[in-house]
Design a protein around this motif. Structure first.
Motif, PDB file in Angstrom:
ATOM      1  N   ALA A  91       0.829  -1.203   0.000  1.00  0.00           N
ATOM      2  CA  ALA A  91       0.000   0.000   0.000  1.00  0.00           C
ATOM      3  C   ALA A  91       0.864   1.254   0.000  1.00  0.00           C
ATOM      4  CB  ALA A  91      -0.926  -0.004   1.211  1.00  0.00           C
ATOM      5  N   ASP A  92       1.972   1.208   0.743  1.00  0.00           N
ATOM      6  CA  ASP A  92       2.879   2.344   0.792  1.00  0.00           C
ATOM      7  C   ASP A  92       3.532   2.577  -0.565  1.00  0.00           C
ATOM      8  OD1 ASP A  92       4.186   4.384   2.387  1.00  0.00           O
ATOM      9  OD2 ASP A  92       6.021   3.209   2.191  1.00  0.00           O
ATOM     10  N   GLY A  93       3.952   1.497  -1.214  1.00  0.00           N
ATOM     11  CA  GLY A  93       4.550   1.632  -2.538  1.00  0.00           C
ATOM     12  C   GLY A  93       3.582   2.162  -3.568  1.00  0.00           C
ATOM     13  N   ALA A  94       2.311   1.807  -3.412  1.00  0.00           N
ATOM     14  CA  ALA A  94       1.294   2.282  -4.354  1.00  0.00           C
ATOM     15  C   ALA A  94       0.844   3.704  -4.063  1.00  0.00           C
ATOM     16  CB  ALA A  94       0.084   1.345  -4.316  1.00  0.00           C
ATOM     17  N   GLY A  95       1.314   4.276  -2.930  1.00  0.00           N
ATOM     18  CA  GLY A  95       0.919   5.634  -2.583  1.00  0.00           C
ATOM     19  C   GLY A  95      -0.490   5.734  -2.059  1.00  0.00           C
ATOM     20  N   ASP A  96      -1.051   4.629  -1.570  1.00  0.00           N
ATOM     21  CA  ASP A  96      -2.417   4.602  -1.057  1.00  0.00           C
ATOM     22  C   ASP A  96      -2.384   4.801   0.458  1.00  0.00           C
ATOM     23  OD1 ASP A  96      -5.050   4.141  -0.435  1.00  0.00           O
ATOM     24  OD2 ASP A  96      -5.239   2.322  -1.649  1.00  0.00           O
ATOM     25  N   GLU A  97      -2.344   6.058   0.896  1.00  0.00           N
ATOM     26  CA  GLU A  97      -2.193   6.372   2.317  1.00  0.00           C
ATOM     27  C   GLU A  97      -3.365   5.851   3.152  1.00  0.00           C
ATOM     28  OE1 GLU A  97       0.335   7.513   3.823  1.00  0.00           O
ATOM     29  OE2 GLU A  97       1.559   7.942   2.065  1.00  0.00           O
ATOM     30  N   GLY A  98      -4.561   5.911   2.580  1.00  0.00           N
ATOM     31  CA  GLY A  98      -5.712   5.394   3.314  1.00  0.00           C
ATOM     32  C   GLY A  98      -5.571   3.914   3.607  1.00  0.00           C
ATOM     33  N   GLU A  99      -5.093   3.148   2.621  1.00  0.00           N
ATOM     34  CA  GLU A  99      -4.915   1.714   2.808  1.00  0.00           C
ATOM     35  C   GLU A  99      -3.755   1.414   3.751  1.00  0.00           C
ATOM     36  OE1 GLU A  99      -5.445  -2.405   2.533  1.00  0.00           O
ATOM     37  OE2 GLU A  99      -6.751  -0.663   2.309  1.00  0.00           O
ATOM     38  N   VAL A 100      -2.722   2.256   3.747  1.00  0.00           N
ATOM     39  CA  VAL A 100      -1.608   2.069   4.681  1.00  0.00           C
ATOM     40  C   VAL A 100      -2.126   2.081   6.117  1.00  0.00           C
ATOM     41  CG1 VAL A 100       0.497   3.107   5.616  1.00  0.00           C
ATOM     42  CG2 VAL A 100       0.169   2.988   3.150  1.00  0.00           C
ATOM     43  N   GLY A 101      -2.972   3.065   6.434  1.00  0.00           N
ATOM     44  CA  GLY A 101      -3.552   3.125   7.773  1.00  0.00           C
ATOM     45  C   GLY A 101      -4.527   1.995   8.039  1.00  0.00           C
ATOM     46  N   ALA A 102      -5.306   1.638   7.026  1.00  0.00           N
ATOM     47  CA  ALA A 102      -6.286   0.567   7.203  1.00  0.00           C
ATOM     48  C   ALA A 102      -5.601  -0.772   7.474  1.00  0.00           C
ATOM     49  CB  ALA A 102      -7.177   0.461   5.966  1.00  0.00           C
ATOM     50  N   VAL A 103      -4.463  -1.034   6.822  1.00  0.00           N
ATOM     51  CA  VAL A 103      -3.714  -2.268   7.070  1.00  0.00           C
ATOM     52  C   VAL A 103      -3.317  -2.356   8.539  1.00  0.00           C
ATOM     53  CG1 VAL A 103      -1.505  -3.424   6.651  1.00  0.00           C
ATOM     54  CG2 VAL A 103      -2.858  -2.594   4.723  1.00  0.00           C
ATOM     55  N   LEU A 104      -2.851  -1.259   9.100  1.00  0.00           N
ATOM     56  CA  LEU A 104      -2.458  -1.230  10.509  1.00  0.00           C
ATOM     57  C   LEU A 104      -3.642  -1.535  11.413  1.00  0.00           C
ATOM     58  CD1 LEU A 104      -0.569  -0.571  12.875  1.00  0.00           C
ATOM     59  CD2 LEU A 104      -1.106   1.858  12.518  1.00  0.00           C
ATOM     60  N   ILE A 105      -4.769  -0.873  11.168  1.00  0.00           N
ATOM     61  CA  ILE A 105      -5.933  -1.060  12.045  1.00  0.00           C
ATOM     62  C   ILE A 105      -6.475  -2.476  11.922  1.00  0.00           C
ATOM     63  CG2 ILE A 105      -8.274  -0.262  12.546  1.00  0.00           C
ATOM     64  CD1 ILE A 105      -7.394   2.501  11.529  1.00  0.00           C
ATOM     65  N   ARG A 106      -6.512  -3.014  10.697  1.00  0.00           N
ATOM     66  CA  ARG A 106      -6.968  -4.406  10.546  1.00  0.00           C
ATOM     67  C   ARG A 106      -6.063  -5.362  11.325  1.00  0.00           C
ATOM     68  NH1 ARG A 106      -6.792  -3.357   4.705  1.00  0.00           N
ATOM     69  NH2 ARG A 106      -8.697  -2.250   4.145  1.00  0.00           N
ATOM     70  N   GLY A 107      -4.745  -5.132  11.232  1.00  0.00           N
ATOM     71  CA  GLY A 107      -3.816  -5.983  11.961  1.00  0.00           C
ATOM     72  C   GLY A 107      -4.017  -5.891  13.460  1.00  0.00           C
ATOM     73  N   LEU A 108      -4.250  -4.675  13.961  1.00  0.00           N
ATOM     74  CA  LEU A 108      -4.485  -4.493  15.397  1.00  0.00           C
ATOM     75  C   LEU A 108      -5.769  -5.195  15.840  1.00  0.00           C
ATOM     76  CD1 LEU A 108      -3.510  -0.719  15.722  1.00  0.00           C
ATOM     77  CD2 LEU A 108      -2.297  -2.648  16.753  1.00  0.00           C
ATOM     78  N   LEU A 109      -6.821  -5.069  15.055  1.00  0.00           N
ATOM     79  CA  LEU A 109      -8.081  -5.722  15.399  1.00  0.00           C
ATOM     80  C   LEU A 109      -7.941  -7.236  15.378  1.00  0.00           C
ATOM     81  CD1 LEU A 109     -10.605  -3.463  13.420  1.00  0.00           C
ATOM     82  CD2 LEU A 109     -10.230  -3.513  15.903  1.00  0.00           C
ATOM     83  N   LEU A 110      -7.244  -7.754  14.369  1.00  0.00           N
ATOM     84  CA  LEU A 110      -7.050  -9.198  14.294  1.00  0.00           C
ATOM     85  C   LEU A 110      -6.189  -9.681  15.460  1.00  0.00           C
ATOM     86  CD1 LEU A 110      -7.455 -11.839  12.779  1.00  0.00           C
ATOM     87  CD2 LEU A 110      -5.477 -11.271  11.353  1.00  0.00           C
ATOM     88  N   GLY A 111      -5.141  -8.929  15.794  1.00  0.00           N
ATOM     89  CA  GLY A 111      -4.294  -9.309  16.922  1.00  0.00           C
ATOM     90  C   GLY A 111      -5.067  -9.316  18.226  1.00  0.00           C
ATOM     91  N   ALA A 112      -5.922  -8.309  18.416  1.00  0.00           N
ATOM     92  CA  ALA A 112      -6.721  -8.259  19.639  1.00  0.00           C
ATOM     93  C   ALA A 112      -7.672  -9.450  19.716  1.00  0.00           C
ATOM     94  CB  ALA A 112      -7.504  -6.948  19.697  1.00  0.00           C
ATOM     95  N   GLY A 113      -8.317  -9.763  18.587  1.00  0.00           N
ATOM     96  CA  GLY A 113      -9.244 -10.899  18.579  1.00  0.00           C
ATOM     97  C   GLY A 113      -8.545 -12.219  18.845  1.00  0.00           C
TER      98      GLY A 113
END
Length: 470
Positions: A91-113
């Motif tokens: 996502a970072d390489g593609a310049g998709d800043e929204g997806e860069v943040g979304a990847v982090l939040i998805r990972g945090l939610l999955l880790g918490a679950g």
């Protein structure tokens, strides 16, 4: 395209402009990872040292049993770090800043679950771990205390994997080092306080580590706080499916490799006690080597993943070439170093005569591991960066099956030399399995798939270069 790869980059996103990767830049990204990995490895060492200084033999044994079992459990979820790295880099390489943040939040939610799930099923794991080690009743009671305190850090530990993966994927390796230093410093301080000051024994060690993981997570979230606000497409179905598929496949690969390394330890034990002890000594050399070769593999995850996300073939091949050149150079250096200094170090630190003799005998085999294994490390990093989950899964499982077969064939005939020959073959199997998928990966990295670049900004027109991260 690999079904575990993310959805195509939206037309509104454009590949991030970045200076070509250099060897100096690669080293700048790698050295904090080396130190962070060394710090990670010392966490359990600190637990053991504190318990050894202030506790009884039973307490020390309890920490050893329980910490190894817990570490194995958490390592089984290391796929969360790897998948987050690959998806964030793309996502970072593609310049998709929204997806860069979304990847982090998805990972945090999955880790918490996953962490909460571990807490729920932990009584079953604790029972199985204690039954497997078959420790004395006194040791088992103390180990239960460690388990019961340590497990409450599971959600923080797994969410920390997501933070770690995201920091690597976005090139913030110095922040990664700071994150790990905070974890270790808090853990060491609490260990001493709880054990030496409050006399809580192994339960204090477990509680100190769990609290340290929550403190480190809070620090990590502060490091990435600006990206937590970028939630565009957080629950996009295609991207969620890519996340779960990548995690599933990398989990299978990780479990297969954990089994392979456990088999190596068991194979030495089947040869004899001296071989087991000697192999364990030599395995510490391999662990030190892995800190460095893994660092270049992590840089490959970030750089190759970013190039894959941008669909930039030239950038991808450059990332592969430069990180691989440095990995091979360090592998060559480690092999020479092990041959020159392995014997003197073993002579100096190993007191048991039989273990020392066994370790000295197989130094040449251990010294061959960097030269045979570096390509497996690098290809792992490249394929993780591209989130080619099915390739990693298939290669990992196939390598483990072939390794077990090779060891079963060679060990009865050649003893511990057969154990080491099979171990070396395992690295070759891992690399060969991924090379089978290399042409398909390369075909997916095509400049023809890149979206058109954005209009040049004033800074680009004037030749200004983007600042180096972190």
């Amino acid at each position: 395209m690999d079904p575990t790869s993310p959805a195509p980059t939206p037309a509104s996103s454009s590949p991030r402009e970045t200076a070509p990767l250099s060897r100096l830049r690669t080293l700048a990204l790698a050295w904090p990872i080396v130190l962070a990995q060394a710090a990670t490895a010392t966490t359990s060492t600190v637990d053991t040292l504190v318990m050894g200084r202030y506790g009884s033999a039973e307490a020390l044994g309890a920490v050893g049993v329980a910490s190894v079992a817990t570490l194995f459990l958490f390592w089984a979820f290391g796929f969360l770090r790897m998948a987050t790295t690959g998806l964030a880099a793309q996502a970072d390489g593609a310049g998709d800043e929204g997806e860069v943040g979304a990847v982090l939040i998805r990972g945090l939610l999955l880790g918490a679950g996953l962490g909460v799930t571990i807490i729920i099923v932990f009584p079953i794991f604790r029972w199985g771990a204690l039954a497997a080690f078959a420790a004395d009743p006194a040791v088992e009671t103390l180990a239960r205390g460690y388990f019961n305190a340590r497990i409450w850090g599971a959600p923080a530990a797994l969410m920390g994997y997501a933070v770690t993966g995201w920091l690597i994927g976005t090139g913030r390796t110095r922040s990664l080092l700071a994150f790990q230093v905070v974890l270790n410093a808090v853990n060491a301080g609490l260990d001493v306080w709880f054990v030496a000051g409050l006399d809580l024994g192994p339960a204090g060690i477990g509680a100190g580590t769990a609290i340290a993981e929550w403190v480190a997570l809070a620090f990590g979230l502060a490091l990435v706080r600006t990206s937590l606000r970028r939630t565009e497409g957080l629950f996009d179905r295609a991207r969620l499916m890519a996340l779960f598929a990548a995690n599933r496949d990398i989990m299978i690969r990780t479990l297969a490799l954990l089994f392979a390394f456990a088999w190596f330890v068991n194979a030495g034990a089947r040869v004899g006690t001296a071989a087991l002890a000697g192999n364990e000594v030599l395995r510490q050399f391999v662990t030190v080597m892995a800190f460095v070769l893994d660092a270049f593999a992590f840089v490959a995850e970030k750089e190759a993943g970013a190039a894959y996300g941008a669909r930039d073939r030239e950038r991808f091949l450059r990332a592969v070439r430069i990180t691989s050149e440095l990995s091979f150079a360090f592998a060559l250096g480690f092999s020479a170093l092990f041959l020159l200094l392995g014997g003197p170090v073993i002579e100096a630190v190993v007191s048991d005569a039989d273990a020392r003799a066994a370790a000295l005998t197989y130094v040449p085999a251990m010294a061959a591991v960097p030269l045979v294994g570096w390509m497996a490390y690098q290809l792992d990093g490249i394929f993780i960066g591209a989130t080619r989950g099915h390739a990693l899964r298939n290669a990992g499982v196939a390598a483990t099956v072939l390794y077990v077969a090779t060891d079963s064939l060679l060990r009865p005939a050649f003893g511990n030399w057969g154990v080491w020959a099979a171990f070396l073959a395992m690295f070759a199997y891992r690399a060969g399995g991924l090379l089978v998928y290399w042409p398909g990966l390369l075909a997916d990295v095509s400049e023809d798939q890149r979206p058109p670049p954005p209009p040049p900004s004033r800074s680009r027109q004037s030749g200004a270069r983007q600042p180096v991260r972190d």
